[in-house]
Design an enzyme around this catalytic site. Structure first.
Site, mmCIF file in Angstrom:
data_model
loop_
_atom_site.group_PDB
_atom_site.id
_atom_site.type_symbol
_atom_site.label_atom_id
_atom_site.label_comp_id
_atom_site.label_asym_id
_atom_site.label_seq_id
_atom_site.Cartn_x
_atom_site.Cartn_y
_atom_site.Cartn_z
ATOM 1 N N LYS A 198 0.861 -1.182 0.000
ATOM 2 C CA LYS A 198 0.000 0.000 0.000
ATOM 3 C C LYS A 198 0.897 1.231 0.000
ATOM 4 O O LYS A 198 1.716 1.415 0.899
ATOM 5 C CB LYS A 198 -0.908 0.002 1.225
ATOM 6 C CG LYS A 198 -1.752 1.269 1.317
ATOM 7 C CD LYS A 198 -2.761 1.194 2.449
ATOM 8 C CE LYS A 198 -3.588 2.465 2.518
ATOM 9 N NZ LYS A 198 -4.567 2.416 3.595
ATOM 10 N N LYS A 251 -2.201 -1.557 -3.719
ATOM 11 C CA LYS A 251 -3.058 -0.374 -3.674
ATOM 12 C C LYS A 251 -2.227 0.890 -3.765
ATOM 13 O O LYS A 251 -1.234 0.998 -3.043
ATOM 14 C CB LYS A 251 -3.830 -0.396 -2.354
ATOM 15 C CG LYS A 251 -4.676 0.815 -2.084
ATOM 16 C CD LYS A 251 -5.287 0.678 -0.728
ATOM 17 C CE LYS A 251 -6.115 1.919 -0.449
ATOM 18 N NZ LYS A 251 -6.675 1.903 0.867
HETATM 19 C C1 PBG Z 1 -7.129 3.777 5.530
HETATM 20 C C2 PBG Z 1 -7.614 3.465 4.164
HETATM 21 C C3 PBG Z 1 -7.487 4.331 3.084
HETATM 22 C C4 PBG Z 1 -8.113 3.720 2.013
HETATM 23 C C5 PBG Z 1 -8.595 2.490 2.454
HETATM 24 N N1 PBG Z 1 -8.269 2.340 3.804
HETATM 25 C C6 PBG Z 1 -6.920 5.701 3.000
HETATM 26 C C7 PBG Z 1 -5.609 5.971 3.557
HETATM 27 O O1 PBG Z 1 -4.759 5.104 3.720
HETATM 28 O O2 PBG Z 1 -5.386 7.146 3.848
HETATM 29 C C8 PBG Z 1 -8.219 4.343 0.665
HETATM 30 C C9 PBG Z 1 -9.228 3.807 -0.263
HETATM 31 C C10 PBG Z 1 -9.520 4.663 -1.447
HETATM 32 O O3 PBG Z 1 -8.883 5.718 -1.673
HETATM 33 O O4 PBG Z 1 -10.435 4.299 -2.171
HETATM 34 N N2 PBG Z 1 -6.762 2.797 6.367
#
Ligand code: PBG
Length: 326
Positions: A198, A251
């Site tokens: 991520k 991601k």
């Molecule tokens: C946070 C989380 C995020 C997303 C999913 N879980 C945002 C972040 O890490 O700030 C993002 C999902 C998206 O942008 O569609 N734990």
């Protein structure tokens, strides 16, 4: 006139039927997970401004919406909670307390839609007054102390009926720690879809609008990955694999298709990719302006993620895709 050419690749493109035979990759609604947002109250269905067509639902309207979602053949949703500021604290205690909006919603959904696979988010940010995925002390994100909170959250979600837990926090050692905590409570059947690679991405902006969960200070670069790195993704994935993850996720998806491909080539677990909020917003905004054909751009996007090697796609387009296929 015709030139002698032994190979004419165009022959495999000459009709819709032949193109279909030669098609290497497909997208099915079976591959999709639909992320959804729940909010307190009743009768609420409020659109996320930066995500046209995506709403925050209160439990009653969510259950109605799920009837439509499941009728379209969608088999898995990933639920995220939007909490008001007064419910947030430093320790994200609302994330594992009995009787909360989120945990009660999981129970109610499981009750009404027993066949729907229910995925949850394991991270502190929607419940944290600091807006970070981990516990903050003196401006630093603590790793091991965060794991304890995540484990409580995970067990509470499993108890409420979650099928797949999605640790999205990027703390070190979380998959193994959660696996142990789940097993110790008898939840050996609850799966973990690890956010393995991520990245610290600009493409989460609209999601943070949806949840009012933007970090109150700083950024997430000490835990989310540097967008420049792919070798590091292999380390993260290897650890998650060893720690017992059932699925490995990349991601965002589009700017990271090479990462999806690399993980798919190196691991035998199903690879998932999160087609994130900003990726959705870009296509929606362009389509609304008439700058491109939104449906075609969506199909091409989902196809590219599958072609790169993702078996599973988490996407805000799930419902639209399912509707187009129907
Ligand atoms: C946070 C989380 C995020 C997303 C999913 N879980 C945002 C972040 O890490 O700030 C993002 C999902 C998206 O942008 O569609 N734990």
């Amino acid at each position: 006139m015709s030139i002698q050419l032994p190979r004419r690749p165009r022959r495999n493109r000459q009709s819709a039927a032949i193109r279909a035979l030669a098609q290497e990759t497909t997208v099915s609604v079976n591959d999709l997970i639909y992320p959804m947002f729940i909010v307190e109250g009743s009768g609420v269905q409020s659109e996320v401004k930066s995500m046209p067509g995506i709403f925050r639902y209160s439990l009653d309207t969510l259950l109605e919406e799920l009837k439509e979602v499941t009728d379209l053949g969608i088999k898995c949703i990933d639920l995220f909670p939007n909490y008001s500021e007064d419910k947030k604290d430093k320790y994200a205690t609302e994330s594992y307390r009995e009787g909360t909006l989120y945990l009660d919603a999981l129970k109610a959904i499981k009750d009404k839609f027993p066949d729907l696979a229910l995925m949850t988010d394991v991270a502190m940010d929607p419940y944290s007054s600091d807006g970070h995925d981990g516990l903050v002390e003196n401006g630093r994100i603590l790793n091991d102390e965060t794991l304890e909170i995540l484990a409580k959250m995970a067990v509470a979600q499993a108890r409420a009926g979650a099928d797949i837990l999605g640790p999205s926090d990027m703390m070190d050692g979380r998959v193994g720690y959660l696996r142990q905590a789940l097993d110790a409570e008898g939840f050996t059947n609850v799966s973990i879809m690890s956010y393995s690679a991520k990245y610290a991405s600009a493409f989460y902006g609209p999601f943070r609008d949806a949840l009012d969960s933007a970090p109150r200070f700083g950024d997430k670069k000490t835990y989310q990955m540097n967008p420049a790195n792919v070798r590091e993704a292999l380390i993260e994935a290897e650890l998650d694999y060893q720690e017992g993850a059932d699925f490995l996720m990349v991601k965002p998806a589009l700017a990271y298709l090479d990462v999806i491909k690399t993980l798919n080539q190196n691991f035998d677990l199903p690879i998932a990719a999160y087609n994130v909020s900003g990726e959705y917003a870009m296509i929606k905004a362009a389509a609304q302006n008439g700058w491109l054909d939104g449906d075609r751009a969506m199909l091409e996007t989902l196809m590219s993620i599958r072609r790169a090697g993702a078996k599973i796609i988490l996407t805000y387009f799930a419902k639209e895709f399912a509707r187009l296929q129907a």
